[in-house]
Design an enzyme around this catalytic site. Structure first.
Site, PDB file in Angstrom:
ATOM      1  CG  HIS A 287      -7.996 106.605 167.432  1.00  0.00           C
ATOM      2  ND1 HIS A 287      -8.140 105.540 168.285  1.00  0.00           N
ATOM      3  CD2 HIS A 287      -6.748 106.508 166.910  1.00  0.00           C
ATOM      4  CE1 HIS A 287      -7.035 104.815 168.276  1.00  0.00           C
ATOM      5  NE2 HIS A 287      -6.169 105.380 167.449  1.00  0.00           N
TER       6      HIS A 287
ATOM      7  CG  ASP B  71      -5.729  96.489 165.884  1.00  0.00           C
ATOM      8  OD1 ASP B  71      -4.842  96.719 165.049  1.00  0.00           O
ATOM      9  OD2 ASP B  71      -5.816  97.093 166.967  1.00  0.00           O
TER      10      ASP B  71
ATOM     11  NE  ARG C 281       1.231  97.138 162.520  1.00  0.00           N
ATOM     12  CZ  ARG C 281       0.438  98.162 162.843  1.00  0.00           C
ATOM     13  NH1 ARG C 281      -0.754  97.950 163.364  1.00  0.00           N
ATOM     14  NH2 ARG C 281       0.822  99.388 162.643  1.00  0.00           N
TER      15      ARG C 281
ATOM     16  CB  SER D 266      -4.131  99.190 163.307  1.00  0.00           C
ATOM     17  OG  SER D 266      -4.132  99.338 164.698  1.00  0.00           O
TER      18      SER D 266
ATOM     19  CE  LYS E 142      -7.160 100.081 167.394  1.00  0.00           C
ATOM     20  NZ  LYS E 142      -5.772 100.018 167.756  1.00  0.00           N
TER      21      LYS E 142
HETATM   22  N1  URA Z   1      -2.534 103.225 167.017  1.00  0.00           N
HETATM   23  C1  URA Z   1      -3.256 102.117 166.676  1.00  0.00           C
HETATM   24  O1  URA Z   1      -4.340 101.887 167.203  1.00  0.00           O
HETATM   25  N2  URA Z   1      -2.742 101.293 165.755  1.00  0.00           N
HETATM   26  C2  URA Z   1      -1.562 101.505 165.138  1.00  0.00           C
HETATM   27  O2  URA Z   1      -1.176 100.718 164.293  1.00  0.00           O
HETATM   28  C3  URA Z   1      -0.818 102.647 165.504  1.00  0.00           C
HETATM   29  C4  URA Z   1      -1.348 103.504 166.444  1.00  0.00           C
END
Ligand code: URA
Length: 435
Positions: free
Chosen positions: A82, A161, A168, A183, A187
């Site tokens: 990620h 999220d 946000r 966040s 995931k």
């Molecule tokens: N990427 C994400 O998935 N979440 C965030 O809060 C910031 C970057």
């Protein structure tokens, strides 16, 4: 339980209990807790932070808010990666087939664009026919058959999220380390991989502007993953300058293909090798050094390119783009940006480059706007290089000639010129491994 009490306590820097955090996530996701109270709590978190324990509870509550992907029918250690997001970041397009070519299965769910540029799914969709929507069974079967599949995130993966991020985004509460950590990791945990490598971007084009903040975020996410039983590593990489030369979906696919052919820009290849070595090492393929050599061989031998071809075929994409990558962007007209003076490029603001490329059509201005796969920018010169007045600094690809002058002006604002050669900036700041 009353939301106002949670907001009041967090405003004063107090900690929330597990029950309170689960109440907030459940109530907000279901719509019982209104946006204005959720936004107040998020802002209080931005100012007063969260303990490691609160972040872990929040991550788990968000991961449990929707579907959990079960990858257990795929043999072997499944590795995910990620990136916290940056301009010109096309590493997933390279890493997924590269790691799979080294014998480690990659079952990856990716997102669309956040901010100025397209996400991995937008980039893959620049390949004619490429299908990023698959049912769970076809997704798992593809990984079992060819070792790799990259699809869009299912609509019900960590829905808490999705909803929180949207709030946000419009309440200036994105750049909080606890909120980003929860966040990202919610995931990743829901997506089911056994091992996760995080590319934490640091610099002007990233959420984390300093190496210290990037390191803090990386350590937080590694700790959450460990607590959830995942094998973890994080690599902190530079995002003061866009990665590679290309920004824009078709252009970035073409640049990824160049790296898969053993060519391409050094910085992009180097970041991919650093991430691949950690992914392979977490999958117990050897030491990071041995794994780096393995990844290098897969790039230079054509094995990774062949895996990318198999991935295109399996996902119904036009694999002839491997022979004609220019077909991905030749539908756009090309314009040049000339250097306004002699000198060294001391600095380039990555985010400003992203803004210019969005204007040309490569990103979404609103969440519903269409992306032009052929639009974008090729940076012919980057930080640390010398230019002469009139030389080409960048090529701009667009089907919106009316936006060209504004994009040129914005892009030019990203450069700072100097008379002296600037100091080299590190490409990789640190690697954080699980304890
Ligand atoms: N990427 C994400 O998935 N979440 C965030 O809060 C910031 C970057």
């Amino acid at each position: 339980m009353r939301m106002i009490d949670l907001i009041e306590r967090k405003k004063r820097g107090g900690a929330l209990s597990e029950k309170e955090i689960r109440y907030f996530i459940k109530g907000f996701t279901s719509g019982e807790i209104p946006d204005y109270q959720a936004a107040a709590l998020l802002m209080a978190i931005c100012f007063t932070g969260m303990t490691d324990q609160e972040i872990a509870w929040m991550t788990d509550a968000m991961a449990c808010s929707g579907d959990r992907v079960d990858l257990s029918s795929i043999p072997g250690i499944k590795v995910d990666k990620h990136s916290t997001g940056g301009i010109g970041d096309k590493t997933t397009l390279i890493l997924a087939p590269l790691v799979a070519a080294c014998g480690v299965p990659v079952a990856k769910m990716s997102g669309r664009g956040l901010g100025y540029t397209g996400g991995t799914v937008d980039k893959l969709e620049a390949i004619p026919g490429f299908c990023t929507e698959m049912d769970q069974e076809a997704f798992l079967e593809t990984v079992k058959k060819i070792g790799v599949c990259v699809v869009g995130q299912s609509g019900n993966l960590a829905p808490a999220d999705k909803k929180l991020y949207a709030l946000r985004d419009v309440t200036a509460t994105v750049d909080s380390i606890p909120l980003i950590a929860a966040s990202v990791m919610s995931k990743k945990i829901a997506a089911g991989a056994d091992a996760i490598v995080l590319d934490v971007k640091c610099g002007s084009g990233a959420f984390m502007k300093t190496a210290q903040d990037a390191s803090h975020l990386a350590r937080e996410m590694v700790a959450i993953g460990r607590a959830c039983g995942r094998r973890m590593a994080a690599v902190i990489t530079n995002m003061d300058v866009p990665l590679g030369h290309c920004i824009g979906n078709g252009l970035e696919v073409a640049e990824a293909i160049a790296v898969l052919k053993g060519e391409g820009p050094d910085d992009l290849r180097e970041v991919c090798l650093a991430l691949a070595s950690q992914m392979l090492s977490l999958a117990r393929k050897g030491s990071p050094e041995d794994c780096r050599a393995m990844a290098k061989k897969a790039l230079d031998s054509g094995a990774a390119l062949e895996k990318f071809r198999q991935m295109c075929i399996a996902q119904k994409g036009d694999h002839t783009i491997l022979e004609r990558p220019q077909s991905l962007y030749e539908k756009a007209a090309v314009y040049e940006l000339a250097a306004p003076q002699d000198g060294w490029i001391r600095q380039m603001d990555a985010e400003t480059c992203g803004r210019a490329s969005m204007l040309l059509g490569a990103g979404r201005e609103t969440k519903d706007s269409a992306i032009d796969p052929a639009a974008g920018i090729v940076l012919c010169r980057k930080t640390g290089e010398a230019v002469r007045k009139g030389e080409v600094l960048a090529r701009l690809y667009t089907n919106h000639p009316d936006r060209l002058e504004q994009a040129r002006r914005i892009l030019l604002e990203s450069y700072v010129f100097a008379a002296e050669k600037p100091d080299d900036i590190p490409l990789i700041y640190d690697v954080i491994l699980e304890k």
